[in-house]
Design an enzyme around this catalytic site. Sequence first.
Site, PDB file in Angstrom:
ATOM      1  CG  ASP A 192      -1.847  -1.173   1.271  1.00 34.45           C
ATOM      2  OD1 ASP A 192      -2.513  -1.400   0.249  1.00 34.45           O
ATOM      3  OD2 ASP A 192      -1.911  -1.867   2.300  1.00 34.45           O
ATOM      4  CG  ASP A 218      -3.650  -1.902  -3.818  1.00 39.56           C
ATOM      5  OD1 ASP A 218      -3.448  -2.389  -4.939  1.00 39.56           O
ATOM      6  OD2 ASP A 218      -4.298  -2.484  -2.928  1.00 39.56           O
ATOM      7  CE  LYS A 273      -1.543  -8.647   8.915  1.00 41.78           C
ATOM      8  NZ  LYS A 273      -0.875  -7.650   8.054  1.00 41.78           N
ATOM      9  CE1 TYR A 314      -5.180  -9.743   9.002  1.00 36.98           C
ATOM     10  CE2 TYR A 314      -6.242  -9.425   6.882  1.00 36.98           C
ATOM     11  CZ  TYR A 314      -5.265  -9.088   7.797  1.00 36.98           C
ATOM     12  OH  TYR A 314      -4.375  -8.081   7.504  1.00 36.98           O
TER      13      TYR A 314
END
Length: 727
Positions: free
Chosen positions: A107, A159, A220, A229
């Site tokens: 990102d 992204d 995670k 998630y």
Amino acid sequence: MPGGQQQPQKHYGITSAISLAPPREIDHQYTKKLCDAMKPFGVFEDEEELNHRLAVLGKLNNFVKEWIAEISELKNLPPSAISCVGGKIFTFGSYRLGVHTKGADIDALCVAPRHVERTDFFQSFFEKLKQHEEIKDLRAVEDAFVPVIKFKFDGIEIDLLFARLALQSIPDNLDLRGDSILRNLDIRCIRSLNGCRVTDEILYLVPNKENFRLTLRAIKLWAKRRGIYSNMLGFLGGVSWAMLVARTCQLYPNAVAATLVHKFFLVFSKWEWPNPVLLKQPEDSNLNLPVWDPRVNPSDRYHLMPIITPAYPQQNSTYNVSTSTRTIMSEEFKYGLSVTDEILQGKAEWSKLFEPPNFFQKYKHYIVLTASASTEENHLEWIGLVESKIRVLVGNLERNEYITLAHVNPQSFPGSKENRNENDFVSMWFIGIIFKKVENAESVNIDLTYDIQSFTDTVYRQANNINMLKEGMKIEATHVKKKQLHQYLPPELVQKKKRSIAELNRSSNGGSSKRISLDSSHLDSSRDTDSGTPFSSPTGKPLKPTSDTDDGYVKPLQLIFFCFYLIYLSVVIDNRRPDVRIHLIPPPPSAEPSVKAKPPSPPASSSIATVLSTDVLPNAASSPREEPNGLEDSVNGAPAKRPRSPTEEELAKRHKDTEVRSDDSAFKEPYPPSSESHTHGEGANIVGVIYSRLPSMELPDASSPLPASNSCRVVKNSIKLALNRHK
């Protein structure tokens, strides 16, 4: 060292630490074992891939500087200004936090000076990227909640967001954390900056970044393996998990990762939601931006599991959490605590924490949601839209007074060849359903037609409004029992796992009978003979194994099941008490028994929750149920149950309310679902070189027309359930 001990209390979090104990040698040993257990899952990137990412980001940063200089020249800036206008790429999300996995995307944010417009980014920069031979799969979503350009750069998925700052030039040492940088910016730039500002603030607010990173990697991985998630589907996304881990680190500032993982489960299995999780005291920067504050905003009082971003403007990152998803995650926190207790006592290995649940053995009833299209490209667009709306369906099901819980599995599955046309591309999602036990009712008719039809109408309407709907795009919802899942899924997914003696003992000892358990069938009294839950013996005492082997336990169980099966046969043949029948039938007369559903009991308080109760805004959730919006009957944030079929006026209003509440959040992570699929995890992408501009995902109004059935098949199936229970 007293001075060193005071620092965490002073600087980290809005409460003092629970423990300042330093790690012991055995804690370091458990941390090393935790790392070893995570390695097979590819959570650590090797040096070569790490260097490759750095090289790609360096090229992209130079690319941005070149483009901004070119734009500056076109806009007639003097040469002296062009030489120092700058421009910079910032990263955020998992890469910036240092917890990205192998093959994960990056990102990133392109920050430009004030003379560079957003239209320049989506036109000239887009065209510049298109001409670059290392750029593949280029597509833009210009009108999304947070506009983005997505592409692959030399194999790395990126992204890229855009923010135009009110500055003449962008220096290389620019810090985005200061609130003054938000002055005079449009809302899209503020949203784009939010990801970087939140990520940087999280890193600033943790006592030890390395301990935080290793703990977050573990949590995670655990959340993904346990199927919780997914921000889009109402669970938690990456930024929310990061904030929960950061809060744990603040409460145990000197602990190492193994201890922090255990404390994470301890803290959040006891947390009294909807008390919010805050990493710092919210501050008002007087920029008049909307922030999360239940004292001011009545709608904020209905958030079920608020986790508040630390950067201004503060937002709730868990807006999509529903009653069901919160219940599921709360159960998982408790299970995680029990497993880590065993691990730290030397009774289990870390690998046990990452064992996936058997979702397809958990429930007796499932809704199968099928999305299909006639081409691969159409299918990728279509399932992206359908998936982004599944939480609307879950919300509809939760409001049905006979449904206790609706559990969507975040993983989608390809359609089996038997259940689809040869040329169709099909994806399926499975929603496990627990029906509420209705006292003193021999037979209950449950109508899911409206719940499902309003969802499909929402999807078709939105697809039609954004001109996505094409011939062959379909959604269908079907009810199946657990024993019918083999018609949709491969055998390895639906076969029953052999349970260990320890698990059997745990399930039969009755110790957790007062706790809502997702594996327990007492919440759904429509017992099927294929239930995996052991029945109690006729005396009311739990069955116990006669030996230390599985056989010693299974034989008495088989005998009990066989007896029940004989009784079942006699009942069916006698035609007095038929088994549960749930089927697709035409709508019968709308006569529904008015059986009131009992509200869930409030969560039990606990000592650790009391310690943490200061982690709340003053009066933030003191009286959250006083709004006169028809929600007075809701309990613990649960939506009021729907006791009857709605009128036409209510249908239109429900469409509008549901769509606005489910999507019009002030915080998206990192942007709302575009018309692409994100169902296949990190690394999913459209195959081949694609240059496309995807339409906006803005919500349609409920009054928007449904697409004409002659242009696309709009499936209208009725799902009525007749539950007949044995006393």
